[in-house]
Motif scaffolding. Structure first.
Motif, short mmCIF file in Angstrom:
data_model
loop_
_atom_site.label_atom_id
_atom_site.label_comp_id
_atom_site.label_asym_id
_atom_site.label_seq_id
_atom_site.Cartn_x
_atom_site.Cartn_y
_atom_site.Cartn_z
N ILE A 143 45.41 -2.71 41.14
CA ILE A 143 46.63 -3.12 41.83
C ILE A 143 47.02 -2.03 42.84
N THR A 144 47.36 -2.45 44.04
CA THR A 144 47.84 -1.51 45.05
C THR A 144 49.25 -1.05 44.68
N ARG A 145 49.48 0.26 44.73
CA ARG A 145 50.77 0.83 44.37
C ARG A 145 51.33 1.67 45.51
N SER A 146 52.65 1.72 45.57
CA SER A 146 53.37 2.63 46.47
C SER A 146 54.42 3.33 45.62
N TRP A 147 54.12 4.56 45.20
CA TRP A 147 55.03 5.29 44.31
C TRP A 147 56.02 6.08 45.15
N PHE A 148 57.30 5.96 44.82
CA PHE A 148 58.35 6.67 45.55
C PHE A 148 59.12 7.56 44.59
N SER A 149 59.40 8.77 45.03
CA SER A 149 60.15 9.73 44.23
C SER A 149 61.32 10.27 45.04
N ARG A 150 62.52 10.08 44.53
CA ARG A 150 63.69 10.66 45.17
C ARG A 150 63.60 12.18 45.18
N THR A 151 63.05 12.73 44.11
CA THR A 151 62.83 14.17 44.00
C THR A 151 61.49 14.49 44.65
N ALA A 152 61.48 15.38 45.64
CA ALA A 152 60.23 15.73 46.32
C ALA A 152 59.27 16.38 45.34
N ARG A 153 58.00 15.98 45.36
CA ARG A 153 56.96 16.50 44.46
C ARG A 153 55.86 17.16 45.28
N ASP A 154 55.28 18.21 44.72
CA ASP A 154 54.17 18.85 45.41
C ASP A 154 52.86 18.17 45.03
N ASP A 155 51.77 18.61 45.65
CA ASP A 155 50.47 17.98 45.41
C ASP A 155 50.04 18.10 43.96
N GLY A 156 50.39 19.23 43.31
CA GLY A 156 50.02 19.41 41.91
C GLY A 156 50.68 18.40 41.00
N TRP A 157 51.96 18.09 41.28
CA TRP A 157 52.66 17.10 40.47
C TRP A 157 52.01 15.73 40.63
N TRP A 158 51.72 15.35 41.87
CA TRP A 158 51.11 14.04 42.09
C TRP A 158 49.72 13.97 41.47
N ALA A 159 48.98 15.07 41.49
CA ALA A 159 47.66 15.07 40.87
C ALA A 159 47.78 14.84 39.36
N SER A 160 48.74 15.51 38.72
CA SER A 160 48.95 15.32 37.29
C SER A 160 49.42 13.90 37.00
N PHE A 161 50.29 13.37 37.84
CA PHE A 161 50.76 12.00 37.66
C PHE A 161 49.61 11.01 37.77
N THR A 162 48.68 11.25 38.68
CA THR A 162 47.53 10.37 38.84
C THR A 162 46.68 10.34 37.59
N ARG A 163 46.61 11.49 36.89
CA ARG A 163 45.82 11.56 35.66
C ARG A 163 46.59 11.09 34.43
N GLY A 164 47.82 10.60 34.64
CA GLY A 164 48.59 10.06 33.52
C GLY A 164 49.64 10.98 32.99
N GLY A 165 49.76 12.20 33.50
CA GLY A 165 50.76 13.14 33.02
C GLY A 165 51.99 13.10 33.90
N VAL A 166 53.11 13.63 33.36
CA VAL A 166 54.35 13.74 34.12
C VAL A 166 54.86 15.16 33.93
N PRO A 167 54.41 16.10 34.78
CA PRO A 167 54.85 17.49 34.61
C PRO A 167 56.32 17.65 34.94
N GLU A 168 56.91 18.69 34.40
CA GLU A 168 58.31 18.99 34.67
C GLU A 168 58.39 19.74 35.98
N ALA A 169 59.10 19.16 36.95
CA ALA A 169 59.17 19.78 38.27
C ALA A 169 60.07 21.01 38.26
N GLN A 170 61.19 20.94 37.59
CA GLN A 170 62.13 22.04 37.53
C GLN A 170 62.76 22.09 36.15
#
Length: 306
Positions: free
Chosen positions: A114-141
């Motif tokens: 399925i095509t997705r468009s993920w939006f985050s009100r809180t700006a995330r860096d590349d590391g956060w998005w990489a972890s999210f892609t692998r199924g994790g949700v790191p703590e940004a702050q």
């Protein structure tokens, strides 16, 4: 010319998804809010240019499943498609947006991407998005301790509500803050709000001289026992969803590490590595050799000098 004029126009205050019917995408598609976002504030997009901030604020208030394609946004916002495409790419560079695909399994057992468009009100860096892609949700702050522990807020609300149903158990703000930690073991042992309310309000003495002291005693003496450890095998852990990101420009899928800011190296102007061509098959080699021999036989032979 029209797009150029509209590209710098601010988003009208009345252009809010709460007051208009923004089109929804097909079921399963459209906007998907990223997890773990901070609560909304007036400064969420202050770091963005005015146009990008206005578009981001509009998308942020759209529900999941809303169609946030360039064509649809151009029909609802005062910007042309070219301006919107540029703005969405800038939102992606700023860490608010990522495009990609997610692998889903239906109840029937069939699977599809399925095509997705993920939006985050809180700006995330590349590391956060990489972890999210692998199924994790790191703590940004690090968040506020009260916000990070929802059970404490639940305890505080439960204690403050006792006085509305049982006036003799009315507590002050300080009493609620002092007693709230005593409720945490109740929640950890599976007690519901109704169970706790009944344990604290049933069989009260008349009159209640010190509500805080009485509740402290009951929260300690009536604490339910710890549940016995489960002997049966529990359910298998839920597997994280399969996700992949795509380049914002050419839509080529790739690893998150290869898409910094959501754009691939080729679209960023980086020189691509030289790829080795695959070897020819034996049939292709023989056919090519036959063509060369045929071409050589047609050439006139040079005379040998006497």
């Amino acid at each position: 010319m029209a797009d150029a004029k509209l590209s710098s126009a601010p988003l009208p205050a009345h252009a809010s998804p709460l007051g208009s019917s923004h089109p929804m995408a097909n079921p399963g598609y459209g906007k998907r809010a990223a997890p773990g976002q901070h609560p909304r504030s007036a400064h969420d997009f202050a770091h963005l240019p005015p146009r990008e901030a206005a578009i981001a604020a509009y998308i942020d208030r759209l529900p999941d499943g809303a169609d946030i394609s360039v064509k649809t946004l151009a029909k609802t916002l005062p910007y042309g498609q070219c301006a919107l495409r540029t703005a969405l790419n800038r939102l992606q560079e700023a860490g608010h947006l990522r495009r990609g695909r997610e692998h889903l399994t239906a109840e029937s057992g069939s699977t599809r991407w399925i095509t997705r468009s993920w939006f985050s009100r809180t700006a995330r860096d590349d590391g956060w998005w990489a972890s999210f892609t692998r199924g994790g949700v790191p703590e940004a702050q690090r968040e506020d301790p009260e916000r990070a522990r929802p059970t404490r807020s639940r305890a505080h609300i439960l204690l403050a509500a006792l006085g509305r149903t049982t006036p003799s158990l009315s507590l002050s703000q300080a009493d609620c803050a002092a007693l709230a930690p005593l409720l945490l073991p109740w929640f950890e042992r599976g007690a519901t709000d109704e169970t706790i309310h009944q344990a604290l309000t049933t069989g009260l003495p008349t009159p209640v001289h010190s509500p805080a002291a009485l509740l402290r005693t009951r929260l300690t003496s009536k604490l339910p026992p710890e549940p016995e450890p489960e002997r049966e095998r529990g359910p298998e852990p839920v597997r994280p969803p399969l996700r992949m990101l795509e380049c914002a420009t050419c839509r080529t899928p790739g690893r998150p590490e290869a898409l910094p800011g959501g754009t691939c190296g080729a679209c960023r102007g980086e020189r691509a590595l030289t790829r080795h061509k695959a070897p020819l098959s034996s049939a292709s080699v023989h056919a090519r050799a036959a063509e060369i021999r045929a071409a050589m036989s047609l050439k006139p032979r040079e005379r040998t000098p006497v």
